[in-house]
Design a protein around this motif. Structure first.
Motif, PDB file in Angstrom:
ATOM      1  N   LYS A 456      14.884  -1.868  -2.635  1.00 21.23           N
ATOM      2  CA  LYS A 456      14.685  -1.529  -4.044  1.00 21.23           C
ATOM      3  C   LYS A 456      15.858  -0.648  -4.481  1.00 21.23           C
ATOM      4  N   LYS A 457      16.672  -1.170  -5.407  1.00 20.48           N
ATOM      5  CA  LYS A 457      17.879  -0.464  -5.829  1.00 20.48           C
ATOM      6  C   LYS A 457      17.934  -0.398  -7.362  1.00 20.48           C
ATOM      7  N   LEU A 458      18.603   0.643  -7.852  1.00 20.07           N
ATOM      8  CA  LEU A 458      18.806   0.833  -9.288  1.00 20.07           C
ATOM      9  C   LEU A 458      20.258   1.214  -9.515  1.00 20.07           C
ATOM     10  N   ALA A 459      20.896   0.589 -10.509  1.00 26.46           N
ATOM     11  CA  ALA A 459      22.224   1.007 -10.958  1.00 26.46           C
ATOM     12  C   ALA A 459      22.118   1.335 -12.443  1.00 26.46           C
ATOM     13  N   TYR A 460      22.713   2.456 -12.857  1.00 29.53           N
ATOM     14  CA  TYR A 460      22.610   2.865 -14.264  1.00 29.53           C
ATOM     15  C   TYR A 460      23.824   3.717 -14.612  1.00 29.53           C
ATOM     16  N   LEU A 461      23.996   3.982 -15.912  1.00 36.25           N
ATOM     17  CA  LEU A 461      25.120   4.782 -16.382  1.00 36.25           C
ATOM     18  C   LEU A 461      24.717   6.245 -16.478  1.00 36.25           C
ATOM     19  N   VAL A 462      25.486   7.110 -15.823  1.00 36.51           N
ATOM     20  CA  VAL A 462      25.284   8.552 -15.987  1.00 36.51           C
ATOM     21  C   VAL A 462      25.951   8.989 -17.290  1.00 36.51           C
ATOM     22  N   ASP A 463      27.180   8.521 -17.499  1.00 36.09           N
ATOM     23  CA  ASP A 463      27.831   8.672 -18.795  1.00 36.09           C
ATOM     24  C   ASP A 463      28.614   7.383 -19.035  1.00 36.09           C
ATOM     25  N   ILE A 464      29.411   7.319 -20.116  1.00 37.83           N
ATOM     26  CA  ILE A 464      30.003   6.032 -20.494  1.00 37.83           C
ATOM     27  C   ILE A 464      30.989   5.493 -19.457  1.00 37.83           C
ATOM     28  N   LYS A 465      31.453   6.362 -18.550  1.00 42.73           N
ATOM     29  CA  LYS A 465      32.442   5.914 -17.565  1.00 42.73           C
ATOM     30  C   LYS A 465      31.972   6.082 -16.120  1.00 42.73           C
ATOM     31  N   THR A 466      30.710   6.492 -15.927  1.00 43.23           N
ATOM     32  CA  THR A 466      30.234   6.764 -14.562  1.00 43.23           C
ATOM     33  C   THR A 466      28.954   5.990 -14.277  1.00 43.23           C
ATOM     34  N   ILE A 467      28.974   5.253 -13.159  1.00 38.62           N
ATOM     35  CA  ILE A 467      27.802   4.478 -12.742  1.00 38.62           C
ATOM     36  C   ILE A 467      27.227   5.143 -11.498  1.00 38.62           C
ATOM     37  N   ALA A 468      25.900   5.268 -11.471  1.00 45.47           N
ATOM     38  CA  ALA A 468      25.217   5.772 -10.268  1.00 45.47           C
ATOM     39  C   ALA A 468      24.335   4.666  -9.708  1.00 45.47           C
ATOM     40  N   ILE A 469      24.273   4.593  -8.377  1.00 46.38           N
ATOM     41  CA  ILE A 469      23.420   3.596  -7.701  1.00 46.38           C
ATOM     42  C   ILE A 469      22.434   4.383  -6.831  1.00 46.38           C
ATOM     43  N   VAL A 470      21.148   4.057  -6.978  1.00 40.94           N
ATOM     44  CA  VAL A 470      20.087   4.827  -6.324  1.00 40.94           C
ATOM     45  C   VAL A 470      19.245   3.904  -5.455  1.00 40.94           C
ATOM     46  N   ASP A 471      18.939   4.371  -4.227  1.00 39.26           N
ATOM     47  CA  ASP A 471      17.952   3.695  -3.384  1.00 39.26           C
ATOM     48  C   ASP A 471      16.582   4.217  -3.803  1.00 39.26           C
ATOM     49  N   LEU A 472      15.769   3.349  -4.401  1.00 39.96           N
ATOM     50  CA  LEU A 472      14.498   3.790  -4.978  1.00 39.96           C
ATOM     51  C   LEU A 472      13.447   4.071  -3.915  1.00 39.96           C
TER      52      LEU A 472
END
Length: 1752
Positions: A456-472
């Protein structure tokens, strides 16, 4: 919840034919009814009968009517039914999923008594109750049953909780027992929960409590731990009969109970936390309800009756239709059924926490449910029926996104929360401000891969130029990507290992999460998508379709040209297509499905899927490659069947056959031993052989000691060496035979070389050489000779070998051999012939030094022939041949470096003439740096400068010139050269020269002169960036002046002067270009402005046509109006948009109004059809006359507004009369009213106007006036009282009463009381009864609130409200008045008053007063306060039963506190009744007494005598009770005997001559170690025996004691040796004491003594025996089995064999010698304790035998 009758499913019969049981299936599709004739009828969910089947008896010999069906339940999967029968059996019938499927018995469970009730709460688990009181469990998987718990009372009812994890059973004695399979963290207790007053036939387990009812016609709701929450008592209702059955709703919020002709409904109120009774459902002639079944979704309830009828009821709270597509049925506060009206599918939405569902919405293309409760959020997927409930405190501003099928995304206040459908916990929560679903990617187990269960993974924008990927799953960050540009799209692949994202510059990037590496894989990406079900990527780059079949290699992309835009992907039917729009048509481009499907299956490790796919393809080279790949991977993963199939497909018959045999071995091992057959050593070894890893196979065989198998493997492969090595290593007996066989085989197969090697390895050199020569291998023979000195001595042999070597032209090896036998001349010849010059030179240096130079030259010549010129030169140098080596070195281009090297070694004068020649060569090869160096070495620098100049390398030439020329000369030279270049048109070369001497301005001037503006701009940007914008502008103006407008446009735009460009084109009449530039570079309205000017320049119809073409007609009109070009706007609207004309008139009017031209503005407002705007304009300027004029002429509706405006002005000037007149003219009396009321506070004028003009509002105004008066406090209250008096005088009593009731002044309670009493008096006298009742009910509580209880009671009594009057007196604590009223007016309330009086006394703690009213309550209060002495003293005055209830409670309390002695004293004082509930207390006192330390002495006599007397009293009482001769009675008789032994032992210990009696008693007590602490008993017996000199017994008993202490330490008795106690009645199986009863010091003393005695070996380890041949203290003779009576008198407990004295009570006797001894001791010692023993024996045995002794 209300019950509404829907239909009759089964019509009742005329007589009794009761429905015995009913059940709904878990999937709500089937309903089963079992009738009195033992037939099961099956109905569908709509109530239609679809099927039936008959049940069968346990044994046909008793007939088909020999039993009744008492319980029935569906399995959780709804495919089976369990039937519980009274003929001691349970059958499980498989009924299938479809109607009409064959019914077969799949399980049966035979029991020891009748089945009375049955439930099926979980898969494989059936729970049922039996008539004998047991509750048991039947497992349908193992076909076995077991007891959960047993009671002694018939099981009358059985139910489960809402989750099915717990069960309740009701029993005939009123007991209710609870049991949990899983308490789900509630911490609730198990076991007996409550004793209901009657058998709880009606039993239901709701969400918050347990409801039970039965034949006493009372419904009792119990809390979670058995305390009574509520009681509904219908015992006084003559219409009510006993309750027979009950059912709780699936949500646990409602309970229905069945009785006679009636269904009672209880609904749980979460807000009040109590059960509320709804209106009962009464149906005449329904008769007794015998069964109830609630549909699992809660929407239907079925009731079966005594006459065989089955009625169906609807159970919903309310229904609603949502968007005409869904029906919402609220079946309980926390449960809603959502039904799709078109498809008929249903979903049950339920709050697991019991919260009330407030609102249900269906969102996301009508697929997803969203519902709120007070504390949770409910979500669900209607298609998959996956529901979730998560804790949620909502703000109401949440936004929901349903793009992902597995998870709901919720945005709230900058926080993203993920909820997975079907899970009751939030998946994760992160902070992000980006709510676009294209900027969030969630992957939830979308493609399973080998070795990965949860992904289970999530990728989202922290700000307009930064992506974070999280192991849910772990909740941690697994990657952060910082990008240089704004990200506008991102998506994870299905396995969550790769992330794709695109930025605003349309660059597509791939991020590998594991390696944290980012790769840019595509530019100008307009479309991108993962292919569903794979890791294949499809993207579009301009006119190219790009496909990555292997994303692990992003550089390998398959590209094909397309002529449109990709709009989507379609995958199905075995193919994947990319949909492309080309104009108006959509074209499908098919992808390579083989690469997609096969690659995905391989990536996921799903080799079965890969095999299934390959099976569908024809064999081509590509398919063959895929089969090969799969075969390799399947072997690595040990999926051998798949590997076998692969090799079969590839035609590798040998491998396929080998694997087939391997699979057979693996399968056979798996069948025989279980587990994975591939782990078997033979299988592993064969796999190693398949990979040609024979060493690994050998190692596997040898690990299992399978030496023969390893040797067989090597022999089969003809690998004899390895086979022999294994045999040698393991010392195999067949080693020599193997070697001989190997040698013979080599000779037979003519492998002389291998045979020679074998002989060599065995040390037979001559034989080996012979074989080598025979095989034509003289070199090997020579090698062997060279290593063996003894062979070198054999001259003939050496000659033979050298001749063979020379014949074979192996000169070098022959030379080695000659050199070894010291023949240098022949050796040198052989070396030269064999061109082995190195060895020749080495030998010559030692033996023939003169020949060295000649050999070096010959070596060089040989190397030249071999084209090894580099190497040859060195040898020529050694041979001093320089001219020749120079010539040779120049013969090849590769030798110039060597030439330089040689020149550097030569004299400078000689070398200088050669350097330029070599330099020219390097210059021709464009190796200018080397050439420059060589020119410099040859003093030819000018040639080097010319070389650089000719090559156009001005910088290097300049650098070299600066070294040898003056700077100004260099500049002049270069500028002159540049001007020459300029003249020749070589501007770039000229530029380079100018720049080289740092004169870029000359180059700029040159480019400007020749109008090469691009180059000019380039140089300005490079050397004068600050002047770049001005240069562009200057060039733009120049080009505009020259008429080169396109080029001017470029420069203007580069200077960011788009307005200048637009003006240029406008002034030139090039409107189209002007419009283009404005649209591309101007603001949002620039192009509209240009279009307007363009149209204005055209005028008329042409302007309209232009603006229509541009789609800007309406915008142009608006723009013209905004810019005050009203004439042009009017012209355009007149020609094309007439409906815009009024709008332009309006805007023109507003413009004129702003300019102060009011008359013209008025005209334009009227033309625009907006006369009201003109009126408002004049009103705003307070020109009332003009406003009135316009209003009357053009807008009569606004006349009133003008008058109101004038009135407002008058009001501001305080001219109330004028204002009132104007408002009345305007027909606005309400405004006048409001003004007087709110602003002026003139209530009299307000009431006057209201009365005259709006009489309908008079009452409301009056009430408002009263409220205002109330706010003003006392002053206002006086006004209210005065108003009330006026109403009273006017005869308006109702209003007067209302006024009096509104009086409230906290500072003047007497006034308030008077007013309220007056209100009540007027109401009673003048108002109707109903109204007077309301007034009194309102006034009464108010009076009570201010402490006027008597006044309130009197008022109530005036209207015969007896109960209310009593309640008032009770609240005022005027108990005598309350009792008098109840006694005189309504005796029914006497108990009510008494009950409240008791509660009052209880709450006040006035226990002494409470005793006279309710003894039991008083006693309970004493207990609660811990006043035990007072409690017992009071209880003593009551009956025996009450006294012993509290004695038992006090004893229990004392035992818990460790005071068993006080508890014993309590029973000594009050006697020991034979109540079974006291048995545990008696046993505990006994156990504590026998375990307590310090009781083995004479001082303990009185304690033991008290215990003995209490137990004697108990046994006497038991004889007279129903428990006589029961197991409990026998146990207490044994305890009495033990207590008697202990008491007598203490008495004997006080007299020296009775010490042997005391010892015998200690020994006799060992017979009862099942009730005594074994270690303590053996210790006391051993010490006593030791004291009287019985050392044999002492040794055995103390040895046993030490064994027991060790066993207590270890926690088990398993290691005990019982051999010493064979043929005795000392028990072996005794309870293991929980602790040591003997202190450590005494244990050590015993250990030392036993060790000493055992070392002496003077004692025989045998217990003493008597004339029976048995142990002397044993009652039972082992040989005969005859049991002797124990000696009671003197209580030695030893068997009586002769001289018996018998007593009056049978079974009591004594040994005559012991008896006389005991009497003699008493006579001589006069011991009171011994006399007490005799006294007790007399009581116990019915008197003493005739003796000369009598009691004093």
């Amino acid at each position: 919840m209300q019950l509404k009758h829907l239909r009759t499913l089964l019509s009742p019969q005329d007589g009794a034919a009761k429905v015995t049981c009913m059940a709904w299936s878990q999937n709500n599709a089937k309903f089963a009814v079992c009738t009195v004739d033992r037939v099961v009828l099956l109905y569908d969910e709509h109530g239609e009968r679809r099927d039936k089947f008959s049940t069968k008896p346990a044994d046909m010999k008793y007939g088909r009517k020999s039993y009744m069906v008492k319980g029935m339940a569906f399995s959780p999967d709804s495919t089976k039914i369990a039937i519980g029968q009274t003929d001691n059996i349970i059958y499980v019938y498989k009924i299938g999923e479809d109607w009409g499927d064959k019914k077969v018995i799949c399980n049966k469970f035979i029991q020891t008594s009748a089945v009375t009730c049955l439930q099926w709460p979980a898969e494989y688990i059936i729970v049922f109750g039996l008539a004998e009181g047991k509750v048991r469990l039947a497992n349908t998987k193992t076909n076995k049953s077991s007891t959960i718990y047993g009671t002694d009372s018939y099981v009358v009812s059985l139910t489960t909780n809402c989750s099915g994890k717990g069960i309740l059973s009701g029993h005939a004695d009123g007991t209710i027992v609870r049991y949990f399979f899983d308490d789900e963290g509630s911490g609730e207790s198990q076991g007996k929960l409550v004793n209901h007053p009657c058998p709880p036939y009606a039993l239901a387990w709701a969400a918050t409590s347990i409801v039970a009812a039965g034949c006493d016609r009372r419904i009792i709701a119990y809390g979670k731990e058995g305390h009574v929450l509520q009681t509904f008592d219908y015992s006084r209702d003559p219409q009510e009969r006993e309750f027979t059955t009950a059912a709780a709703s699936p949500g646990g919020q409602s309970v229905v109970l069945g009785s006679y002709d009636r269904l009672r409904v209880l609904n749980w109120s979460p807000r009040r936390s109590i059960w509320e009774e709804a209106k009962p459902k009464e149906i005449a002639n329904l008769y007794t309800i015998t069964a109830l079944a609630w549909k699992r979704d809660g929407s239907r309830l079925c009731a079966g009756t005594l006459c065989g009828g089955v009625e169906q009821f609807d159970c919903c709270l309310r229904r609603s239709i949502y968007k005409n597509k869904f029906e919402l049925t609220y079946v309980g506060p926390s449960q809603v059924i959502v039904k799709n009206l078109s498809s008929g599918t249903r979903v049950v939405l339920k709050s697991h926490y019991g919260y009330e569902v407030e609102e249900v919405k269906i969102l996301g293309k009508e697929r997803y449910l969203v519902a709120h409760t007070s504390d949770t959020l409910l979500l669900g997927d209607l298609n998959t029926n996956r529901l979730s409930e998560v804790a949620w405190q909502g703000s109401g501003n949440e936004k929901y996104f349903f793009e992902n099928e597995n998870v709901c995304m919720i945005f709230n206040a900058g926080e993203l929360t993920l909820v997975e459908y079907g899970s009751n916990d939030t998946l994760g929560s992160v902070r992000t401000e980006f709510m676009n679903p294209h900027l969030i990617s969630v992957r939830i187990n979308e493609r399973c891969q080998r070795g990965m269960e949860d992904n289970k993974k999530l990728a989202y924008l922290v700000d307009i130029k930064t992506i974070a990927i999280v192991d849910l799953i772990g909740g941690y960050n697994i990657g952060t990507i910082s990008h240089e540009s704004r990200v506008d799209w991102l998506e994870l692949n299905e396995t969550g290992h790769k992330l794709l994202f695109r930025d605003r510059k349309l660059r597509l990037h791939l991020y590998d999460i594991e390696s944290c590496s980012k790769t840019m894989i595509l530019n100008f990406c307009s479309y991108v998508q993962w292919v569903p079900g794979s890791d294949v990527l499809v993207a579009q780059n301009r006119s190219n379709l790009c496909v990555w079949y292997n994303i692990e290699a992003p550089e390998r992309v398959t590209m094909s040209s397309i002529r449109g835009d990709v709009v989507g992907l379609e995958r199905g039917g075995g193919k994947t297509e990319v949909m492309v729009t080309e104009g108006v048509t959509t074209v499908a481009y098919t992808l390579d499905e083989g690469l997609i499907e096969f690659g995905t299956a391989i990536d996921d490790g799903n080799y079965s899927r890969a095999t299934a796919f390959l099976e569908t393809l024809e064999m081509t080279p590509e398919t063959e490659a895929m089969w090969k790949t799969l075969s390799k991977l399947a072997l690595e993963a040990r999926q051998l069947h798949i590997a076998e199939r692969c090799f079969s497909a590839l035609g590798h018959v040998a491998k396929a056959r080998f694997l087939h045999e391997t699979n057979e071995i693996a399968d056979q091992v798996s069948q025989e031993y279980g587990g994975e057959g591939t782990d078997f050593y033979q299988v592993r070894a064969r796999l190693a052989m398949l990979e040609k890893n024979y060493k690994l196979a050998e190692m596997i065989f040898l690990e299992q000691n399978a030496v023969e198998e390893a040797m067989d493997m090597y022999q089969e492969l003809h690998r004899w060496d390895e086979c022999i090595a294994v045999a040698e290593a393991k010392g195999h007996p067949a080693l020599e035979k193997l070697r001989r066989g190997y040698y013979q085989w080599l000779m037979d197969t003519q492998q002389e070389e291998r045979a020679g090697e074998l002989q060599e390895s065995q040390g037979d050199g001559l034989a080996a050489i012979s074989l080598y020569l025979k095989a034509g291998l003289p070199a090997k023979a020579a090698r062997l000779v060279l290593t063996r000195e003894e062979l070198l001595a054999n001259t003939e042999l050496v000659e033979h070998i050298t001749a063979a070597l020379i014949k074979g032209e192996l000169y070098e090896r022959a030379g080695d051999l000659f050199e070894k036998i010291r023949n240098p001349q022949r050796a040198l010849e052989c070396y030269c012939k064999g061109n082995a010059f190195m060895k020749a030179v080495e030998l010559a240096r030692l033996a023939f030094p003169v020949e060295v130079v000649k050999l070096e030259e010959a070596w060089g010549d040989h190397l030249v022939q071999q084209k090894q010129l580099d190497a040859a030169i060195n040898h020529y140098i050694e041979a001093r041949r320089f001219g020749r080596e120079m010539r040779d070195s120049r013969a090849s281009a590769r030798q110039w470096k060597k030439a330089i090297y040689i020149l550097d070694l030569q004299d400078r004068n000689i070398a200088s003439k050669y350097y330029p020649r070599v330099a020219q060569h390097y210059a021709s090869l464009q190796e200018y740096e080397i050439a420059e160096e060589l020119y410099t070495k040859g003093d030819r620098t000018k040639d080097a400068i010319d070389m650089y100049t000719q090559a156009g390398r001005w910088e290097q030439a300049h650098k070299l010139a600066m070294k040898c020329m003056r700077p100004e000369d260099v500049s002049v030279l270069y500028i002159t050269q540049a001007q020459e270049m300029e003249k020749q048109g070589k501007y770039r070369e000229a530029e380079r020269l100018y720049v080289t001497v740092e004169e870029p301005d000359l180059a700029i001037t040159m480019f400007k002169k020749h109008k090469l503006y691009d180059d000019m701009i380039r140089l300005v940007g490079k050397h004068h960036p600050d002047l770049l914008s001005d240069t562009h502008l200057h060039l733009g103006k120049e080009l505009e002046a020259e008429g080169r407008l396109q080029e001017a446009e470029y420069h203007y735009l580069e200077a960011q002067e788009w307005k200048a460009t637009v003006n240029m084109y406008c002034s030139s009449g090039l409107w189209e270009d002007a419009y283009r530039v404005a649209k591309a570079h101007g603001g949002a309205n620039a192009h509209k402005h240009v279009a307007c000017l363009w149209a204005k320049s055209l005028g008329g119809e042409a302007a309209v046509r232009l603006l229509n073409k541009l789609g800007l007609l309406e915008a142009a009109i608006d723009h013209a109006a905004d810019n005050c070009s009203f004439e042009f706007a009017f012209e355009l609207s007149r020609l094309a948009l007439k409906h815009k004309t009024p709008e332009i008139h309006l805007r023109y009017a507003m413009y004129l109004e702003d300019e102060g031209k009011f008359e013209e503005a008025e005209t334009e407002f009227i033309r625009a059809g907006k006369p009201k705007e003109a009126v408002l304009m004049f009103v705003h300027n307070q020109d009332w006359e003009a406003a009135q004029r316009v209003a009357e002429a053009h807008n009569p509706d606004s006349v009133a507004e003008v008058l109101v405006g004038q009135a407002r002005e008058a009001l501001e000037e305080k001219d109330f009369q004028k204002a009132e007149g104007l408002l009345l003219r305007a027909q606005k009396p309400g405004l006048a009213l409001n003004f007087y009321k709110q602003e002026a506070g003139l209530w009299s004028d307000a009431l006057r106007i209201c009365k005259d003009y709006v009489p309908g509002q008079l009452e409301a105004l009056q009430e408002e006036y009263e409220r205002e008066a109330t706010k003003k406090g006392g002053r206002g209250m006086e006004g209210l009282v005065e108003q009330a008096r006026q109403w009273e005088q006017a005869g308006e009593y109702s209003r007067a009463v209302d006024c009096y009731l509104k009086v409230w002044d906290s500072g003047n309670s007497s006034l308030v009381e008077k007013c309220w009493m007056k209100a009540a008096e007027l109401a009673i006298k003048f108002l109707p009864p109903q109204r007077s009742l309301e007034v009194v009910r309102a006034v009464g509580p108010q009076l009570i609130g201010i402490g006027k209880h008597s006044a309130a009671a009197e008022l109530y009594l005036n209207l015969d409200l007896v109960k209310e009057a009593i309640d008032a007196f009770i609240e005022g604590e005027e108990w005598n008045k309350a009792k008098r009223v109840a006694k005189e007016l309504d005796p029914r309330y006497e108990d009510y008053v008494d009950q409240h009086y008791k509660e009052f006394l209880k709450n006040q703690g006035k226990v002494d007063s409470l005793v006279g009213v309710d003894v039991v309550a008083a006693l309970d209060l004493y207990v609660e306060q811990g006043q035990w002495d007072k409690c017992i003293e009071t209880a003593t005055k009551q009956n025996y039963k009450i006294l012993h209830k509290y004695v038992a409670l006090y004893a229990t309390h004392l035992i818990r506190e460790g005071g068993f002695a006080q508890a014993l004293a309590l029973y000594v004082q009050h006697g020991a009744p034979a109540n079974p509930q006291n048995f545990n207390i008696y046993k505990r006192i006994f156990a504590d007494m026998v375990s307590s330390p310090g009781t083995n002495n004479a001082e303990a006599y009185h304690s033991w005598a008290d215990l003995r007397d209490v137990l004697f009293n108990l046994c006497e009482n038991l004889v007279k009770s129903s428990e006589a001769n029961s197991p409990a009675h026998e146990e207490f008789e044994t305890m009495l005997l033990i207590a008697h032994y202990y008491a007598t032992r203490s008495a004997a210990q006080s007299i020296k001559q009775l010490e042997t009696v005391a010892a015998k008693l200690s020994v006799s007590l060992l017979r009862h170690t099942q009730l005594l602490p074994a270690d303590k008993a053996f210790y006391e017996a051993g010490i006593a025996a030791k004291a009287v000199g019985w050392e044999n017994m002492a040794f055995i008993f103390l040895n046993r004691f030490l064994d027991l202490t060790d066993a207590i330490e270890e926690g088990t008795l398993d290691a005990l040796d019982h051999s010493d106690f064979q043929d005795t009645d000392i028990p072996f199986e005794v309870p293991l004491p929980a602790k040591q009863h003997v202190p450590e010091a005494q244990r050590e003393e015993v250990r030392d003594w036993v060790l000493t005695v055992s070392m002496d070996q003077r004692l025989e380890q045998v217990l003493p025996r008597d004339e029976r041949g048995a142990y002397e203290a044993s009652l039972v003779a082992a040989s005969t089995g005859v049991r002797a009576l124990p000696c009671l008198i003197t209580a030695t407990g030893y068997p009586i064999l002769r001289n018996k004295i018998e007593f009056k009570r049978p079974g009591k006797a004594a040994n005559k010698d012991n008896w006389n001894k005991f009497l003699m001791a008493i006579k001589t010692s006069h011991s009171p304790v011994c006399q007490d023993v005799l006294k007790f024996i007399s009581q116990w045995c019915g008197g003493l035998p005739s003796t000369s002794f009598s009691f004093q």
